[in-house]
Write a protein that holds these residues in place. Structure first.
Motif, mmCIF file in Angstrom:
data_model
loop_
_atom_site.group_PDB
_atom_site.id
_atom_site.type_symbol
_atom_site.label_atom_id
_atom_site.label_comp_id
_atom_site.label_asym_id
_atom_site.label_seq_id
_atom_site.Cartn_x
_atom_site.Cartn_y
_atom_site.Cartn_z
ATOM 1 N N ASP A 35 0.820 -1.214 0.000
ATOM 2 C CA ASP A 35 0.000 0.000 0.000
ATOM 3 C C ASP A 35 0.857 1.269 0.000
ATOM 4 O O ASP A 35 2.015 1.249 0.415
ATOM 5 C CB ASP A 35 -0.962 -0.005 1.188
ATOM 6 C CG ASP A 35 -0.255 0.163 2.507
ATOM 7 O OD1 ASP A 35 -0.027 1.315 2.911
ATOM 8 O OD2 ASP A 35 0.075 -0.868 3.132
ATOM 9 N N ILE A 36 0.257 2.352 -0.484
ATOM 10 C CA ILE A 36 0.981 3.608 -0.670
ATOM 11 C C ILE A 36 1.395 4.268 0.646
ATOM 12 O O ILE A 36 2.361 5.025 0.668
ATOM 13 C CB ILE A 36 0.195 4.604 -1.552
ATOM 14 C CG1 ILE A 36 -1.133 4.989 -0.903
ATOM 15 C CG2 ILE A 36 -0.007 4.026 -2.955
ATOM 16 C CD1 ILE A 36 -1.891 6.091 -1.641
ATOM 17 N N VAL A 37 0.699 3.966 1.739
ATOM 18 C CA VAL A 37 1.074 4.539 3.039
ATOM 19 C C VAL A 37 2.354 3.877 3.533
ATOM 20 O O VAL A 37 3.317 4.556 3.903
ATOM 21 C CB VAL A 37 -0.070 4.399 4.065
ATOM 22 C CG1 VAL A 37 0.384 4.857 5.447
ATOM 23 C CG2 VAL A 37 -1.294 5.192 3.619
ATOM 24 N N ASN A 38 2.396 2.552 3.526
ATOM 25 C CA ASN A 38 3.586 1.840 3.999
ATOM 26 C C ASN A 38 4.778 2.033 3.075
ATOM 27 O O ASN A 38 5.917 1.942 3.518
ATOM 28 C CB ASN A 38 3.283 0.362 4.206
ATOM 29 C CG ASN A 38 2.616 0.131 5.540
ATOM 30 O OD1 ASN A 38 3.211 0.331 6.582
ATOM 31 N ND2 ASN A 38 1.354 -0.246 5.504
ATOM 32 N N LEU A 39 4.523 2.303 1.811
ATOM 33 C CA LEU A 39 5.625 2.612 0.893
ATOM 34 C C LEU A 39 6.197 4.000 1.139
ATOM 35 O O LEU A 39 7.272 4.330 0.656
ATOM 36 C CB LEU A 39 5.165 2.508 -0.565
ATOM 37 C CG LEU A 39 5.025 1.098 -1.121
ATOM 38 C CD1 LEU A 39 4.434 1.144 -2.525
ATOM 39 C CD2 LEU A 39 6.368 0.381 -1.130
ATOM 40 N N GLY A 40 5.473 4.819 1.905
ATOM 41 C CA GLY A 40 5.945 6.182 2.175
ATOM 42 C C GLY A 40 5.664 7.135 1.036
ATOM 43 O O GLY A 40 6.311 8.182 0.925
ATOM 44 N N LEU A 41 4.687 6.796 0.201
ATOM 45 C CA LEU A 41 4.359 7.663 -0.934
ATOM 46 C C LEU A 41 3.455 8.823 -0.526
ATOM 47 O O LEU A 41 3.429 9.845 -1.204
ATOM 48 C CB LEU A 41 3.685 6.854 -2.051
ATOM 49 C CG LEU A 41 4.519 5.722 -2.640
ATOM 50 C CD1 LEU A 41 3.719 4.993 -3.711
ATOM 51 C CD2 LEU A 41 5.829 6.238 -3.205
ATOM 52 N N VAL A 42 2.713 8.673 0.563
ATOM 53 C CA VAL A 42 1.831 9.739 1.040
ATOM 54 C C VAL A 42 2.671 10.688 1.882
ATOM 55 O O VAL A 42 3.160 10.328 2.944
ATOM 56 C CB VAL A 42 0.650 9.177 1.858
ATOM 57 C CG1 VAL A 42 -0.204 10.311 2.404
ATOM 58 C CG2 VAL A 42 -0.179 8.231 1.004
ATOM 59 N N TYR A 43 2.863 11.899 1.380
ATOM 60 C CA TYR A 43 3.674 12.887 2.090
ATOM 61 C C TYR A 43 2.852 13.694 3.091
ATOM 62 O O TYR A 43 3.346 14.071 4.131
ATOM 63 C CB TYR A 43 4.330 13.839 1.098
ATOM 64 C CG TYR A 43 5.567 13.273 0.422
ATOM 65 C CD1 TYR A 43 5.984 11.969 0.614
ATOM 66 C CD2 TYR A 43 6.323 14.062 -0.423
ATOM 67 C CE1 TYR A 43 7.110 11.466 -0.004
ATOM 68 C CE2 TYR A 43 7.455 13.576 -1.044
ATOM 69 C CZ TYR A 43 7.847 12.277 -0.833
ATOM 70 O OH TYR A 43 8.977 11.781 -1.439
ATOM 71 N N THR A 99 13.786 4.655 -0.465
ATOM 72 C CA THR A 99 13.366 3.526 0.358
ATOM 73 C C THR A 99 13.403 3.858 1.847
ATOM 74 O O THR A 99 12.787 3.154 2.646
ATOM 75 C CB THR A 99 14.233 2.281 0.073
ATOM 76 O OG1 THR A 99 15.602 2.619 0.277
ATOM 77 C CG2 THR A 99 14.033 1.791 -1.350
ATOM 78 N N ASP A 100 14.079 4.925 2.228
ATOM 79 C CA ASP A 100 14.111 5.353 3.630
ATOM 80 C C ASP A 100 12.719 5.716 4.146
ATOM 81 O O ASP A 100 12.474 5.684 5.345
ATOM 82 C CB ASP A 100 15.029 6.556 3.819
ATOM 83 C CG ASP A 100 16.487 6.229 3.546
ATOM 84 O OD1 ASP A 100 16.851 5.035 3.569
ATOM 85 O OD2 ASP A 100 17.267 7.167 3.298
ATOM 86 N N ARG A 101 11.805 6.073 3.248
ATOM 87 C CA ARG A 101 10.456 6.477 3.630
ATOM 88 C C ARG A 101 9.545 5.277 3.906
ATOM 89 O O ARG A 101 8.457 5.438 4.444
ATOM 90 C CB ARG A 101 9.842 7.359 2.545
ATOM 91 C CG ARG A 101 10.570 8.695 2.379
ATOM 92 C CD ARG A 101 9.798 9.670 1.533
ATOM 93 N NE ARG A 101 8.448 9.873 1.980
ATOM 94 C CZ ARG A 101 8.063 10.753 2.913
ATOM 95 N NH1 ARG A 101 8.961 11.529 3.492
ATOM 96 N NH2 ARG A 101 6.794 10.874 3.244
#
Length: 113
Positions: A35-43, A99-101
């Motif tokens: 999911d986009i939250v765990n990938l850190g895509l949601v800023y 990937t740090d996010r």
């Protein structure tokens, strides 16, 4: 339709933001399967007192061909949060995603240390 013209308090907005993030966890990156939250895509999720919700997000790469798919999935997911009346999704490129996010869960799932 009592919530239609309601303005939310700051405390209510924080609870709604949590619901928004939970809904966004249902949006899966089609290439990575996370999911986009765990990938850190949601800023950032910005929610105002009238129910307008703006989601600032990035993608793993510029020019990602799945941007429209992910944006449509975000709109679909946020329609399940009854307090959200209007949705805007804004793609941002700064700071650049890395990937740090990613959450610990996403790192484990993708085998990244």
């Amino acid at each position: 339709m009592e919530n239609e013209n309601k303005e939310y308090t700051e405390q209510e907005l924080e609870a709604i933001k949590e619901n928004v993030l939970t809904a966004l966890e249902q949006v899966i990156d089609p290439e990575l399967g996370i999911d986009i939250v765990n990938l850190g895509l949601v800023y950032e999720v910005i929610l105002d007192k009238s129910g307008f919700c703006k989601v600032n997000l990035t993608l793993t790469t510029m020019g990602c061909p799945l941007a429209d798919v992910i944006t449509d999935d975000i709109h679909r997911a946020l329609k399940t949060v009854s307090e959200v009346k209007e949705i805007e999704v804004k793609l941002v490129w700064y700071p650049a995603w890395s990937t740090d996010r990613m959450s610990r869960y996403a790192r484990i799932a993708l085998g990244i240390r």
